[in-house]
Enzyme design. Structure first.
Site, PDB file in Angstrom:
ATOM      1  N   HIS A 113       5.333  51.130   8.393  1.00 12.29           N
ATOM      2  CA  HIS A 113       4.786  52.354   7.063  1.00 12.29           C
ATOM      3  C   HIS A 113       6.015  52.949   7.158  1.00 12.29           C
ATOM      4  CE1 HIS A 113       2.764  54.846   3.674  1.00 12.29           C
ATOM      5  NE2 HIS A 113       4.039  55.955   4.455  1.00 12.29           N
ATOM      6  N   GLU A 114       6.817  53.947   8.326  1.00 12.45           N
ATOM      7  CA  GLU A 114       7.957  54.457   8.235  1.00 12.45           C
ATOM      8  C   GLU A 114       9.019  53.910   8.177  1.00 12.45           C
ATOM      9  OE1 GLU A 114       7.153  57.642   7.582  1.00 12.45           O
ATOM     10  OE2 GLU A 114       5.235  57.573   8.383  1.00 12.45           O
ATOM     11  N   HIS A 172      10.010  53.886   4.689  1.00 14.87           N
ATOM     12  CA  HIS A 172      10.655  55.253   4.338  1.00 14.87           C
ATOM     13  C   HIS A 172      12.071  55.041   4.855  1.00 14.87           C
ATOM     14  CE1 HIS A 172       7.347  56.705   2.496  1.00 14.87           C
ATOM     15  NE2 HIS A 172       6.944  56.622   3.967  1.00 14.87           N
TER      16      HIS A 172
END
Length: 101
Positions: A9-10, A13
């Site tokens: 997820h990170e 980003h």
């Protein structure tokens, strides 16, 4: 301890920040888009994880992505009041963006 899905997820980003000129702190649509992508591509809305919340199997992945992205967008004070609107506006384009996979 960070799980594999949280790390992915990170990283989504981070990829979004490197490949575009987005400003997720000041632009709520940019924030919504990167959150939609991160929720969708990380596996955080997998069937097994979301099974207890499922009322309908078909389309549940998109519902999960929208719900979780809106929660993240809501955490930004500049975006909190209209978080669902920003996610709805970003959903169609960003949900279908699978880069880098």
């Amino acid at each position: 301890m960070m799980t594999h899905k949280s790390m992915v997820h990170e990283l989504i980003h981070a990829i979004d920040m490197c490949r575009t000129k987005m400003d997720p702190i000041n632009n709520c649509l940019h924030l919504a888009c990167t959150e939609v992508r991160a929720e969708n591509l990380s596996g955080e809305c997998s069937v097994l994880k979301e099974l207890p919340r499922m009322s309908n199997f078909l389309g549940h992945g998109a519902e999960c992505v929208k719900r979780r992205a809106a929660l993240s967008v809501r955490a930004n004070p500049k975006c909190s009041e209209r978080a669902h609107d920003y996610v709805d506006a970003a959903m169609e384009r960003c949900f279908q963006d699978y880069y880098p996979f």
